[in-house]
Scaffold this motif. Structure first.
Motif, PDB file in Angstrom:
ATOM      1  N   ASN A   1       3.895  14.818  -8.289  1.00 47.42           N
ATOM      2  CA  ASN A   1       5.009  15.656  -7.826  1.00 47.42           C
ATOM      3  C   ASN A   1       6.290  14.818  -7.863  1.00 47.42           C
ATOM      4  O   ASN A   1       6.715  14.275  -6.839  1.00 47.42           O
ATOM      5  N   PRO A   2       6.915  14.689  -9.026  1.00 43.29           N
ATOM      6  CA  PRO A   2       8.061  13.780  -9.216  1.00 43.29           C
ATOM      7  C   PRO A   2       9.242  14.021  -8.274  1.00 43.29           C
ATOM      8  O   PRO A   2       9.999  13.088  -7.984  1.00 43.29           O
ATOM      9  N   THR A   3       9.426  15.234  -7.791  1.00 42.73           N
ATOM     10  CA  THR A   3      10.588  15.532  -6.940  1.00 42.73           C
ATOM     11  C   THR A   3      10.269  15.453  -5.449  1.00 42.73           C
ATOM     12  O   THR A   3      11.146  15.679  -4.619  1.00 42.73           O
ATOM     13  N   ALA A   4       9.027  15.130  -5.106  1.00 43.70           N
ATOM     14  CA  ALA A   4       8.642  15.056  -3.695  1.00 43.70           C
ATOM     15  C   ALA A   4       9.298  13.867  -3.008  1.00 43.70           C
ATOM     16  O   ALA A   4       9.563  12.829  -3.626  1.00 43.70           O
ATOM     17  N   THR A   5       9.561  14.025  -1.726  1.00 41.53           N
ATOM     18  CA  THR A   5      10.073  12.936  -0.897  1.00 41.53           C
ATOM     19  C   THR A   5       9.121  12.722   0.274  1.00 41.53           C
ATOM     20  O   THR A   5       8.281  13.585   0.569  1.00 41.53           O
ATOM     21  N   ILE A   6       9.260  11.578   0.918  1.00 41.13           N
ATOM     22  CA  ILE A   6       8.426  11.266   2.082  1.00 41.13           C
ATOM     23  C   ILE A   6       9.352  10.970   3.253  1.00 41.13           C
ATOM     24  O   ILE A   6      10.222  10.092   3.162  1.00 41.13           O
ATOM     25  N   SER A   7       9.187  11.686   4.331  1.00 34.94           N
ATOM     26  CA  SER A   7      10.047  11.500   5.496  1.00 34.94           C
ATOM     27  C   SER A   7       9.734  10.173   6.189  1.00 34.94           C
ATOM     28  O   SER A   7       8.699   9.550   5.943  1.00 34.94           O
TER      29      SER A   7
ATOM     30  N   CYS B   1       0.831  -1.201   0.000  1.00 38.25           N
ATOM     31  CA  CYS B   1       0.000   0.000   0.000  1.00 38.25           C
ATOM     32  C   CYS B   1       0.868   1.253   0.000  1.00 38.25           C
ATOM     33  O   CYS B   1       0.549   2.245  -0.672  1.00 38.25           O
ATOM     34  N   TYR B   2       1.968   1.194   0.732  1.00 40.16           N
ATOM     35  CA  TYR B   2       2.875   2.345   0.788  1.00 40.16           C
ATOM     36  C   TYR B   2       3.512   2.601  -0.580  1.00 40.16           C
ATOM     37  O   TYR B   2       3.675   3.751  -0.994  1.00 40.16           O
ATOM     38  N   GLU B   3       3.871   1.539  -1.296  1.00 39.49           N
ATOM     39  CA  GLU B   3       4.445   1.701  -2.624  1.00 39.49           C
ATOM     40  C   GLU B   3       3.430   2.333  -3.585  1.00 39.49           C
ATOM     41  O   GLU B   3       3.787   3.157  -4.430  1.00 39.49           O
ATOM     42  N   ILE B   4       2.164   1.946  -3.444  1.00 36.89           N
ATOM     43  CA  ILE B   4       1.109   2.549  -4.263  1.00 36.89           C
ATOM     44  C   ILE B   4       0.977   4.027  -3.921  1.00 36.89           C
ATOM     45  O   ILE B   4       0.866   4.879  -4.801  1.00 36.89           O
ATOM     46  N   PHE B   5       1.020   4.316  -2.628  1.00 39.32           N
ATOM     47  CA  PHE B   5       0.931   5.707  -2.172  1.00 39.32           C
ATOM     48  C   PHE B   5       2.086   6.540  -2.731  1.00 39.32           C
ATOM     49  O   PHE B   5       1.872   7.650  -3.234  1.00 39.32           O
ATOM     50  N   LYS B   6       3.290   6.005  -2.666  1.00 39.01           N
ATOM     51  CA  LYS B   6       4.454   6.714  -3.198  1.00 39.01           C
ATOM     52  C   LYS B   6       4.309   6.994  -4.684  1.00 39.01           C
ATOM     53  O   LYS B   6       4.647   8.079  -5.166  1.00 39.01           O
ATOM     54  N   SER B   7       3.809   6.012  -5.421  1.00 39.94           N
ATOM     55  CA  SER B   7       3.651   6.203  -6.867  1.00 39.94           C
ATOM     56  C   SER B   7       2.632   7.298  -7.163  1.00 39.94           C
ATOM     57  O   SER B   7       2.784   8.062  -8.119  1.00 39.94           O
TER      58      SER B   7
ATOM     59  N   ILE C   1      -6.665   8.115   1.074  1.00 39.49           N
ATOM     60  CA  ILE C   1      -5.651   8.688   1.952  1.00 39.49           C
ATOM     61  C   ILE C   1      -4.835   9.726   1.195  1.00 39.49           C
ATOM     62  O   ILE C   1      -4.583  10.828   1.693  1.00 39.49           O
ATOM     63  N   TYR C   2      -4.434   9.367  -0.011  1.00 37.53           N
ATOM     64  CA  TYR C   2      -3.629  10.287  -0.825  1.00 37.53           C
ATOM     65  C   TYR C   2      -4.377  11.599  -1.086  1.00 37.53           C
ATOM     66  O   TYR C   2      -3.806  12.687  -0.977  1.00 37.53           O
ATOM     67  N   ASN C   3      -5.647  11.497  -1.446  1.00 32.37           N
ATOM     68  CA  ASN C   3      -6.424  12.696  -1.750  1.00 32.37           C
ATOM     69  C   ASN C   3      -6.457  13.658  -0.566  1.00 32.37           C
ATOM     70  O   ASN C   3      -6.348  14.887  -0.735  1.00 32.37           O
ATOM     71  N   LYS C   4      -6.609  13.101   0.621  1.00 30.84           N
ATOM     72  CA  LYS C   4      -6.658  13.935   1.825  1.00 30.84           C
ATOM     73  C   LYS C   4      -5.288  14.517   2.151  1.00 30.84           C
ATOM     74  O   LYS C   4      -5.144  15.717   2.416  1.00 30.84           O
ATOM     75  N   VAL C   5      -4.262  13.670   2.118  1.00 26.01           N
ATOM     76  CA  VAL C   5      -2.912  14.094   2.485  1.00 26.01           C
ATOM     77  C   VAL C   5      -2.349  15.094   1.479  1.00 26.01           C
ATOM     78  O   VAL C   5      -1.682  16.064   1.858  1.00 26.01           O
ATOM     79  N   SER C   6      -2.611  14.883   0.203  1.00 23.30           N
ATOM     80  CA  SER C   6      -2.055  15.775  -0.822  1.00 23.30           C
ATOM     81  C   SER C   6      -2.562  17.205  -0.663  1.00 23.30           C
ATOM     82  O   SER C   6      -1.830  18.170  -0.919  1.00 23.30           O
ATOM     83  N   LYS C   7      -3.808  17.363  -0.219  1.00 25.62           N
ATOM     84  CA  LYS C   7      -4.350  18.700   0.015  1.00 25.62           C
ATOM     85  C   LYS C   7      -3.630  19.368   1.183  1.00 25.62           C
ATOM     86  O   LYS C   7      -3.269  20.553   1.107  1.00 25.62           O
TER      87      LYS C   7
ATOM     88  N   GLY D   1       5.998  29.144   1.015  1.00 23.11           N
ATOM     89  CA  GLY D   1       6.522  29.580  -0.272  1.00 23.11           C
ATOM     90  C   GLY D   1       7.046  28.457  -1.148  1.00 23.11           C
ATOM     91  O   GLY D   1       7.903  28.675  -2.008  1.00 23.11           O
ATOM     92  N   PHE D   2       6.543  27.249  -0.954  1.00 24.74           N
ATOM     93  CA  PHE D   2       6.923  26.069  -1.726  1.00 24.74           C
ATOM     94  C   PHE D   2       8.424  25.762  -1.628  1.00 24.74           C
ATOM     95  O   PHE D   2       9.018  25.211  -2.559  1.00 24.74           O
ATOM     96  N   LYS D   3       9.024  26.126  -0.487  1.00 24.24           N
ATOM     97  CA  LYS D   3      10.449  25.847  -0.286  1.00 24.24           C
ATOM     98  C   LYS D   3      10.681  24.396   0.139  1.00 24.24           C
ATOM     99  O   LYS D   3      11.760  23.845  -0.062  1.00 24.24           O
ATOM    100  N   ASP D   4       9.664  23.800   0.732  1.00 24.62           N
ATOM    101  CA  ASP D   4       9.794  22.431   1.240  1.00 24.62           C
ATOM    102  C   ASP D   4       9.002  21.486   0.341  1.00 24.62           C
ATOM    103  O   ASP D   4       7.852  21.756   0.017  1.00 24.62           O
ATOM    104  N   ASN D   5       9.622  20.381  -0.060  1.00 23.72           N
ATOM    105  CA  ASN D   5       8.914  19.420  -0.909  1.00 23.72           C
ATOM    106  C   ASN D   5       8.971  18.015  -0.313  1.00 23.72           C
ATOM    107  O   ASN D   5       9.043  17.031  -1.022  1.00 23.72           O
ATOM    108  N   GLU D   6       8.979  17.966   1.020  1.00 23.95           N
ATOM    109  CA  GLU D   6       8.998  16.673   1.712  1.00 23.95           C
ATOM    110  C   GLU D   6       7.690  16.485   2.470  1.00 23.95           C
ATOM    111  O   GLU D   6       7.313  17.302   3.317  1.00 23.95           O
ATOM    112  N   LEU D   7       7.013  15.404   2.171  1.00 22.03           N
ATOM    113  CA  LEU D   7       5.763  15.061   2.834  1.00 22.03           C
ATOM    114  C   LEU D   7       6.092  14.460   4.191  1.00 22.03           C
ATOM    115  O   LEU D   7       6.896  13.521   4.287  1.00 22.03           O
ATOM    116  N   THR D   8       5.474  14.962   5.251  1.00 23.87           N
ATOM    117  CA  THR D   8       5.813  14.522   6.607  1.00 23.87           C
ATOM    118  C   THR D   8       4.578  14.096   7.382  1.00 23.87           C
ATOM    119  O   THR D   8       3.451  14.185   6.894  1.00 23.87           O
TER     120      THR D   8
END
Length: 204
Positions: A140-146, A128-134, A177-183, A193-200
């Motif tokens: 957002n191709p450059t996003a990371t997940i902490s 499920c996590y791999e699906i979420f990451k995809s 889950i993705y729909n809620k978290v992405s918002k 100011g869009f300086k951070d691109n890491e989902l936490t």
């Protein structure tokens, strides 16, 4: 539906089907406000599916209370066509195991026409996590997940499994889950100011 499309392609390549098309049938494609409309819609879908696959999703929704009292007739039309023209129709039904079994048990005529059952196990948390990451990287191709973000995801998916029980939606649950978290993620990024691109964890 994806499984139906894969089966259609395989059967078509093996020469069992005339076409690799999949006609999806759900409650909304049949329901009609007009008298006899549900039966007519069912016949049209059956005609469209000839030579390919008729994919009936969540078949247990086809009961009398859900289709203006025509649920039983809709099923009878399908069974009648399968009986009269078995070489014309390949039918796949899908849904949650318990609900499908309960529906089949009260429709013995339908149950006798389906001899092969395939049960798909729920995805693991890692899957499920791999699906979420995809999903995250698709938008957002450059996003990371902490790391704490991953922990938060596992916590949410576990709570979803408990709440949904046998009706756990796998990829559908991940999508919700993705729909809620992405918002939340977008709002937080906008504030800095869009300086951070890491989902936490904060985004969950």
């Amino acid at each position: 539906t994806t499984v139906g499309e894969l089966v259609a392609e395989i059967f078509y390549q093996l020469g069992y089907l005339q076409t690799n098309t999949v006609t999806r049938m759900v409650k909304n494609t049949v329901t009609s406000i007009y008298k006899g409309g549900a039966i007519e819609n069912t016949k049209n879908l059956l005609e469209k599916s000839k030579g390919g696959i008729l994919f009936i999703d969540e078949i247990y929704q086809f009961n009398d209370s859900d289709i203006n009292g025509n649920g039983k007739e809709v099923i009878e039309v399908i069974m009648d066509e399968m009986e009269k023209n078995p070489s014309e129709y390949t039918v796949i039904i899908a849904g949650y195991e318990r609900d499908v079994n309960d529906f089949m048990n009260v429709n013995p005529g339908l149950k006798s026409r389906f001899q092969e059952y395939i049960n798909f196990e729920d995805y693991s948390n890692d899957e499920c996590y791999e699906i979420f990451k995809s999903m995250v990287h698709q938008k957002n191709p450059t996003a990371t997940i902490s790391e704490d973000g991953k922990v938060a995801f596992n916590d949410v998916i576990n709570k979803t499994r408990i709440k949904d029980g046998d009706n756990f939606g796998n990829a559908r649950a991940v999508r919700n889950i993705y729909n809620k978290v992405s918002k939340s993620f977008l709002i937080r990024r906008a504030k800095n100011g869009f300086k951070d691109n890491e989902l936490t964890q904060e985004d969950f």
